[in-house]
Structures are given as structure tokens and as C-alpha cells.
Design a protein around this motif. Structure first.
Motif, PDB file in Angstrom:
ATOM      1  N   LEU A  89      52.491  24.356  10.444  1.00  0.00           N
ATOM      2  CA  LEU A  89      52.271  24.141  11.881  1.00  0.00           C
ATOM      3  C   LEU A  89      50.801  24.370  12.175  1.00  0.00           C
ATOM      4  N   PHE A  90      50.138  23.359  12.720  1.00  0.00           N
ATOM      5  CA  PHE A  90      48.737  23.494  13.086  1.00  0.00           C
ATOM      6  C   PHE A  90      48.654  24.142  14.461  1.00  0.00           C
ATOM      7  N   ALA A  91      48.159  25.371  14.492  1.00  0.00           N
ATOM      8  CA  ALA A  91      48.034  26.137  15.734  1.00  0.00           C
ATOM      9  C   ALA A  91      46.897  27.127  15.550  1.00  0.00           C
ATOM     10  N   TYR A 150      44.581  28.729  17.136  1.00  0.00           N
ATOM     11  CA  TYR A 150      44.197  29.876  17.961  1.00  0.00           C
ATOM     12  C   TYR A 150      45.401  30.666  18.457  1.00  0.00           C
ATOM     13  N   ASN A 151      46.576  30.369  17.911  1.00  0.00           N
ATOM     14  CA  ASN A 151      47.771  31.137  18.250  1.00  0.00           C
ATOM     15  C   ASN A 151      47.874  32.352  17.327  1.00  0.00           C
ATOM     16  N   LYS A 152      48.421  33.437  17.852  1.00  0.00           N
ATOM     17  CA  LYS A 152      48.448  34.692  17.100  1.00  0.00           C
ATOM     18  C   LYS A 152      49.536  34.728  16.044  1.00  0.00           C
ATOM     19  N   GLY A 153      50.660  34.087  16.284  1.00  0.00           N
ATOM     20  CA  GLY A 153      51.746  34.187  15.328  1.00  0.00           C
ATOM     21  C   GLY A 153      52.691  33.013  15.427  1.00  0.00           C
ATOM     22  N   ALA A 154      53.398  32.742  14.321  1.00  0.00           N
ATOM     23  CA  ALA A 154      54.389  31.679  14.293  1.00  0.00           C
ATOM     24  C   ALA A 154      55.447  32.010  13.264  1.00  0.00           C
ATOM     25  N   ALA A 155      56.652  31.492  13.484  1.00  0.00           N
ATOM     26  CA  ALA A 155      57.752  31.687  12.549  1.00  0.00           C
ATOM     27  C   ALA A 155      58.566  30.405  12.493  1.00  0.00           C
ATOM     28  N   LEU A 156      59.217  30.210  11.377  1.00  0.00           N
ATOM     29  CA  LEU A 156      60.100  29.063  11.165  1.00  0.00           C
ATOM     30  C   LEU A 156      61.544  29.513  11.314  1.00  0.00           C
ATOM     31  N   ILE A 157      62.348  28.723  12.020  1.00  0.00           N
ATOM     32  CA  ILE A 157      63.782  28.982  12.071  1.00  0.00           C
ATOM     33  C   ILE A 157      64.506  27.669  11.808  1.00  0.00           C
ATOM     34  N   GLY A 158      65.714  27.748  11.272  1.00  0.00           N
ATOM     35  CA  GLY A 158      66.433  26.517  10.995  1.00  0.00           C
ATOM     36  C   GLY A 158      67.850  26.776  10.545  1.00  0.00           C
ATOM     37  N   SER A 159      68.577  25.683  10.366  1.00  0.00           N
ATOM     38  CA  SER A 159      69.951  25.796   9.893  1.00  0.00           C
ATOM     39  C   SER A 159      70.010  26.428   8.518  1.00  0.00           C
ATOM     40  N   LYS A 192      48.884  32.238   8.465  1.00  0.00           N
ATOM     41  CA  LYS A 192      47.875  31.251   8.864  1.00  0.00           C
ATOM     42  C   LYS A 192      46.731  31.211   7.863  1.00  0.00           C
ATOM     43  N   ASP A 193      46.318  29.970   7.467  1.00  0.00           N
ATOM     44  CA  ASP A 193      45.186  29.831   6.548  1.00  0.00           C
ATOM     45  C   ASP A 193      43.896  29.642   7.349  1.00  0.00           C
ATOM     46  N   ASP A 194      42.773  29.433   6.649  1.00  0.00           N
ATOM     47  CA  ASP A 194      41.487  29.346   7.337  1.00  0.00           C
ATOM     48  C   ASP A 194      41.243  27.988   7.982  1.00  0.00           C
ATOM     49  N   GLN A 195      42.202  27.071   7.843  1.00  0.00           N
ATOM     50  CA  GLN A 195      42.096  25.763   8.493  1.00  0.00           C
ATOM     51  C   GLN A 195      42.968  25.664   9.743  1.00  0.00           C
ATOM     52  N   GLY A 196      43.586  26.785  10.118  1.00  0.00           N
ATOM     53  CA  GLY A 196      44.356  26.804  11.360  1.00  0.00           C
ATOM     54  C   GLY A 196      45.827  26.458  11.196  1.00  0.00           C
ATOM     55  N   TYR A 197      46.323  26.375   9.956  1.00  0.00           N
ATOM     56  CA  TYR A 197      47.727  26.047   9.709  1.00  0.00           C
ATOM     57  C   TYR A 197      48.538  27.298   9.401  1.00  0.00           C
ATOM     58  N   PHE A 198      49.662  27.472  10.095  1.00  0.00           N
ATOM     59  CA  PHE A 198      50.671  28.434   9.680  1.00  0.00           C
ATOM     60  C   PHE A 198      51.531  27.760   8.622  1.00  0.00           C
ATOM     61  N   ARG A 199      51.785  28.470   7.519  1.00  0.00           N
ATOM     62  CA  ARG A 199      52.523  27.870   6.412  1.00  0.00           C
ATOM     63  C   ARG A 199      53.590  28.827   5.883  1.00  0.00           C
ATOM     64  N   HIS A 223      37.178  16.882  23.905  1.00  0.00           N
ATOM     65  CA  HIS A 223      37.147  18.231  23.322  1.00  0.00           C
ATOM     66  C   HIS A 223      36.858  18.180  21.825  1.00  0.00           C
ATOM     67  N   HIS A 224      35.878  18.954  21.399  1.00  0.00           N
ATOM     68  CA  HIS A 224      35.546  19.113  19.988  1.00  0.00           C
ATOM     69  C   HIS A 224      35.674  20.586  19.624  1.00  0.00           C
ATOM     70  N   ASP A 225      36.453  20.875  18.584  1.00  0.00           N
ATOM     71  CA  ASP A 225      36.600  22.237  18.089  1.00  0.00           C
ATOM     72  C   ASP A 225      35.449  22.493  17.116  1.00  0.00           C
ATOM     73  N   ASP A 226      34.446  23.212  17.581  1.00  0.00           N
ATOM     74  CA  ASP A 226      33.261  23.437  16.756  1.00  0.00           C
ATOM     75  C   ASP A 226      33.573  24.289  15.531  1.00  0.00           C
ATOM     76  N   ASN A 227      34.536  25.194  15.638  1.00  0.00           N
ATOM     77  CA  ASN A 227      34.861  26.078  14.511  1.00  0.00           C
ATOM     78  C   ASN A 227      35.442  25.301  13.331  1.00  0.00           C
ATOM     79  N   LEU A 228      36.329  24.350  13.624  1.00  0.00           N
ATOM     80  CA  LEU A 228      36.970  23.569  12.569  1.00  0.00           C
ATOM     81  C   LEU A 228      36.351  22.181  12.419  1.00  0.00           C
ATOM     82  N   ASP A 229      35.391  21.869  13.297  1.00  0.00           N
ATOM     83  CA  ASP A 229      34.705  20.572  13.280  1.00  0.00           C
ATOM     84  C   ASP A 229      35.697  19.406  13.345  1.00  0.00           C
ATOM     85  N   ILE A 230      36.609  19.485  14.308  1.00  0.00           N
ATOM     86  CA  ILE A 230      37.533  18.375  14.548  1.00  0.00           C
ATOM     87  C   ILE A 230      37.660  18.147  16.044  1.00  0.00           C
ATOM     88  N   ARG A 231      38.113  16.955  16.379  1.00  0.00           N
ATOM     89  CA  ARG A 231      38.482  16.633  17.755  1.00  0.00           C
ATOM     90  C   ARG A 231      40.004  16.586  17.778  1.00  0.00           C
TER      91      ARG A 231
END
Length: 553
Positions: free
Chosen positions: A9-11, A13-22, A33-40, A247-255
């Protein structure tokens, strides 16, 4: 045998994330979260079908920042019928979309300049409740032979992504087909069966705004969207949260908005083999650089196959479809506006105004593929309704409709029909309750005659390259009698002359002086031959009628 399946999940600037499922009995599975902004996280799963979603600490203000909220995966390829969960399918230890095998990728498809487009809302095109209950994709497949018989070689689907069940312009899930229309495999089969018949598929893309239920809003609204309305509060063209292409995210250099919608474009072209995109409401996107980028991305992704980027910009701005513009073509709203007005009213003909919309180069367009002409579309009322509002019914109404059809099919630009137009659909333009196509009308003589009229004109357009060219010259103008004539031609010698009477008077023995060539011409709509002599053509011209003369040396 279970295999490790990664969920992300690409997030950034969010503090936390969790996966739930069947697969976890809906219990939290922590994500890092890795240094590219993905929770994995990875989960060992056997082959099968699973439901899932994320819990995330939101950054969206109106949801109480840092509180835990549920969000479907923004990249979910399938949504369950309740709209509450994403679905992931595992086969041979890998995530898949489906197991559909393409059969008709090698069939040659028409170029942009050859297109005759048919716009449809899948939910209403089916016409009968039992058809809709089976799903719009499947029931549309069953009517493709009808479209092929009519001569259509491109369909433009109003949005089929998961969201609202009306027009489809309130998109929630950009990678998932709407469950009420059918499965991904059924949509692929629809595209494949279109290709088998030489019909291209153009999809309506909604990139100016999304539904309030779009997961991106729940994760971090201000990362992908403008915080406030990008347009004034009283702007009637605000339909929901607007993507922020500035909007340009200067930290990750993406729009962020560029990245997300770019992934959407690549996915639909690669996964569903579509042949064009219509971009809704360009005036609300308002980012010239982004539009160039997304259109070029679509072309590059499509590769060598023909692809058509179509923009809707109202009010019209020809620069969007000229050589320096981002689009290949744009909806030609002024064509509809002025031509339909002359067809439905008995006002004096403003010839210069009419000539401008029939010859789009006079408006600043450069090529025949720069404009998509139409008499009506999902936003515009049907001609028969407009005529009925003026007390014009039956033969007079159908006669005027045929006049519009003749102009639509023979002037400069790509013609587009709104579903049912070809047989005189007369219900309101969009309501899900009253807008279903009335296929039974084809049993009526007038409606069948209109269908045959369109079919004949479409055949002429597809086989006569003069009409597909950008060449047009007005050879006769008579303001008093409200008659105009124009010639279409190409360098190989094909010529077509159209004579149109916009008055309510029968014009017997009407003379067109300075007719282009002496000799035999074939009138296409009435199917008769006529000779022109002394650079004149003498004909009987009915009220609100166009006749189409094809050079037959």
C-alpha cells in the motif's frame, strides 16, 4: 501448496497500516513501511480467491487524522459485489486478474480517420431487465453483430470502472470493472469480440475527479487531491474531489496524481487491449503539461496499434487537438449546437456559422481526426425529443433527423452516434429508469427506415475516401431558400457532393449552378442516377432534406 504473496500500500506519510482479509479471519496483519513510502507484508496463500482490504491511520482531515480507517486497495483489480472489499485471485502461486485467453489480437483494425463511433451506456444499451441482470458486458457481446451490420467500427464505452451504478462518472476503484456489468474476463471477451469484427474499443476515463468513496481520499486526501475546490464554489462543473496535478512530492520526487493515473492508463491498455481513451472534462483538468504526458503515455503503451486520445473540452478550444495539442481529437460541441438548432427550428440559416462547423478548419482545427461530430450524446437531448417539444412528429420529424444524419456522415470530422440514434430512440437521454433502448422500435416502418438510412450512409463513409479527407468546398449557398451544397474529394479522384435544404419548402426543379463536373452522378440516399449538364444540376429537393451525390464517371 502455499506461496508467499506480497501485499503493498503506497501511503508515504501515514503512520501505520495493516492488512486484513478472509485469509486472516479479518484479523490484522502488520505492515512495515519502506523508504519509498510503501507499506508491505507477505502472506502464504494457496491458489484460490480471497477478499481483503487495509486498515490505515488516515491523514485525511475530515476523518480525524491518525485514526484507523478501512480502505480498499486503490490498485485492487476486482471489487466484491457489496463494494466493501477488494478481491485477489491466486493461480500457480501468483496473483492474476483472470485466465482469459485473447483470440483476435491479429485482426486489422481501422485507423482513426476511418472511424464511425457509437457511444453507449452499457446499463441502458441492453434494453431489457433480463439482459441487464445477466450483466452489461455479456449482453452487449450478444448485440455486436447488430452493430457490425449497422457498420459501426468503434464503440465508446461510458465509464465501466467500479463506482456508481448510473452513468459511471463517479469512479471509486480505477483498476476494477464495475461488478454489476460483469467480470474482468467478460469485459475482455467483449473487447476481443469487438476486435474480431474490426470494431475498436474506446473507454471513457474520469481523471478530473473521483467518487468520495475512492480509497485515496480515505488514506490521504491532500496527497492526491486539491484540499479545496479547484474551481469557485459556485462553479456548476464541480462533481467531486479533484485530482491535484500541480502537486509534486519533493521527498520522493514524484507527482502523486500523475503517477496514479499513469498506472491506470497503462493497466487498461495492457490488460484490456483497448484502442483509445476519451478524457472527460478537460477544462477541469487544466494542466497542459499533464495532458501531453498522459496522452503520450497512452500512445507509447499502445505501441504500433492504432490508438485515439479524445478530449472533451467545453467550451471548445481547438488548440487541444491541433498538432501542438495533447489530444488526437476533441468532441465538437459547436457542430451539435448549431446544426441541431437549424434542424429543429425554422429560423433563417446563418450560412457562415454553419460553414464553420461543417469545415472545422475554419475554427482552427487542422485535420479531419481533430473533431468528433455528433448530433446528440449522453449529455445532450435526442433530436426527436427536441422536435417533439416543438410539435414536430412522425414523418416531418424523421425527415429532419435524416437531414442531420446525412450531414453528420458526410462532413469533415469523425462521426459519433449516441446509442439508439440510428433507429429513432425517443426516450430521455440518460435516466436509468426510462433511458433503456427500445429495440422494439425497429419493428416500425419509420424506425427501420431510419436505421437503413444510417446504415447506407455509414457504408458510403467507410468506402469513399473523399468523405474521410479534410477537403471540403462550399459550391452553392442560397440564404433565401436556405440551401447549401458542398463537395468532398480526395487526390485519387473520388468526389461526393451534398445538397441540403434547411427550409420547410419543397423545391422542385431546383438548380445548382457551377456544379463541379458534368456527367453521371449517383444519389446515394434515394438510389437514383442523375446527369449534370452545362455545369448545372437540376433536382427536386424535399423539405429539410439532404441528397448525397457520388461521382460515377
Amino acid at each position: 501448496m502455499a506461496n508467499a504473496i506480497e501485499f503493498k500500500l503506497f501511503a508515504p506519510y501515514n503512520k501505520g497500516a495493516a492488512l486484513i482479509g478472509s485469509f486472516s479471519k479479518w484479523e490484522n496483519i502488520p505492515m512495515e513501511k519502506d523508504d519509498q513510502g510503501y507499506f508491505r507484508t507477505s502472506v502464504n496463500l494457496e491458489d484460490g480467491v480471497y477478499e481483503y482490504k487495509f486498515r490505515v491511520q488516515t491523514k485525511t482531515e475530515y476523518l480525524d487524522p491518525d485514526s484507523w480507517v478501512y480502505a480498499i486497495d486503490p490498485y485492487a483489480k476486482e471489487i466484491d459485489k457489496t463494494g466493501q472489499n477488494g478481491i485477489i485471485r491466486i493461480k500457480d502461486g501468483e496473483p492474476i486478474v483472470d485466465t482469459y485467453v485473447w483470440n483476435h489480437d491479429q485482426v486489422p483494425l481501422p485507423s482513426n480517420g476511418e472511424l464511425v463511433i457509437y457511444e453507449m451506456l452499457l446499463g441502458n444499451f441492453c434494453g431489457q431487465k433480463e439482459d441487464r441482470d445477466r450483466g452489461g458486458f455479456q449482453s452487449t457481446i450478444e448485440k455486436l453483430d447488430y452493430l457490425a451490420d449497422l457498420g459501426i467500427n468503434a464503440i465508446e464505452l461510458m465509464p465501466v470502472m467500479s463506482g456508481d451504478q448510473g452513468w459511471g462518472y463517479q469512479v471509486s476503484h480505477y483498476f476494477a470493472p464495475a461488478p454489476h456489468y460483469g467480470s474482468s474476463a467478460e469485459l475482455k471477451r467483449l473487447v476481443d469480440e469487438c476486435h474480431a469484427r474490426g470494431i475498436r474499443v474506446i473507454m471513457d476515463m474520469v481523471f478530473n475527479h473521483s467518487n468520495d468513496e475512492c480509497p485515496l481520499l480515505k488514506i490521504d486526501r491532500d496527497y492526491w487531491y486539491y484540499h479545496y475546490k479547484h474551481y469557485p464554489e459556485n462553479d456548476n462543473n464541480w462533481w467531486g474531489p479533484e485530482f491535484n496535478y500541480d502537486h509534486h512530492d519533493d521527498n520522493l520526487d514524484i507527482r502523486p496524481a500523475w503517477s496514479f493515473t499513469g498506472d491506470v492508463v497503462r493497466y487498461w491498455i495492457q490488460e484490456y487491449h483497448i484502442d483509445g481513451m476519451r478524457y472527460d472534462a478537460l477544462s477541469q483538468l487544466a494542466n497542459w503539461e499533464y495532458l501531453h504526458w498522459i496522452a503520450n503515455l497512452a500512445r507509447e503503451t499502445a505501441g504500433s496499434k492504432p490508438f485515439y486520445n479524445i478530449g472533451e473540452h467545453i467550451p471548445e478550444k481547438p488548440k487541444y487537438a491541433r498538432f501542438e495539442g495533447p489530444m488526437d481529437g476533441c468532441w465538437h460541441e459547436s457542430f451539435h449546437y448549431f446544426l441541431v438548432d437549424y434542424i429543429c427550428n425554422n429560423d433563417s440559416l446563418e450560412l457562415e456559422q454553419l460553414k464553420e462547423v461543417l469545415d472545422c478548419k475554419k475554427q482552427g482545427y487542422e485535420d479531419s481526426t481533430n473533431v468528433i461530430n455528433y448530433l446528440s450524446n449522453h449529455d445532450q437531448e435526442r433530436i426527436l425529443n427536441l422536435l417533439g417539444d416543438r410539435g414536430i412528429f412522425d414523418d416531418p420529424a424523421f425527415g429532419r433527423t435524416k437531414l442531420g444524419a446525412a450531414i453528420l456522415m458526410t462532413t469533415v470530422g469523425i462521426p459519433m452516434l449516441w446509442m439508439g440514434q440510428e433507429f429513432g430512440q425517443d426516450s430521455c437521454r440518460h435516466s436509468n429508469q426510462t433511458g433503456e433502448l427500445k429495440w422494439y422500435l425497429l419493428d416500425n416502418e419509420r424506425n427501420r427506415s431510419l436505421f437503413d438510412y444510417y446504415k447506407g450512409l455509414i457504408a458510403l463513409r467507410k468506402q469513399n475516401y473523399a468523405i474521410q479527407s479534410e477537403n471540403i468546398e462550399f459550391v452553392h449557398e442560397n440564404t433565401d431558400e436556405q440551401v447549401i451544397a458542398y463537395i468532398r474529394w480526395n487526390d485519387e479522384g473520388s468526389r461526393v457532393v451534398v445538397v441540403a435544404n434547411f427550409s420547410g419548402n419543397f423545391l422542385g426543379g431546383y438548380t445548382i449552378p457551377d456544379f463541379p463536373d458534368n456527367g453521371r452522378w449517383h444519389e446515394w440516399t434515394r438510389n437514383y442516377d442523375i446527369e449534370s449538364h452545362d455545369n448545372q444540376l437540376v433536382l427536386d429537393l424535399g423539405e429539410f432534406e439532404a441528397q448525397v451525390f457520388v461521382w460515377n464517371p
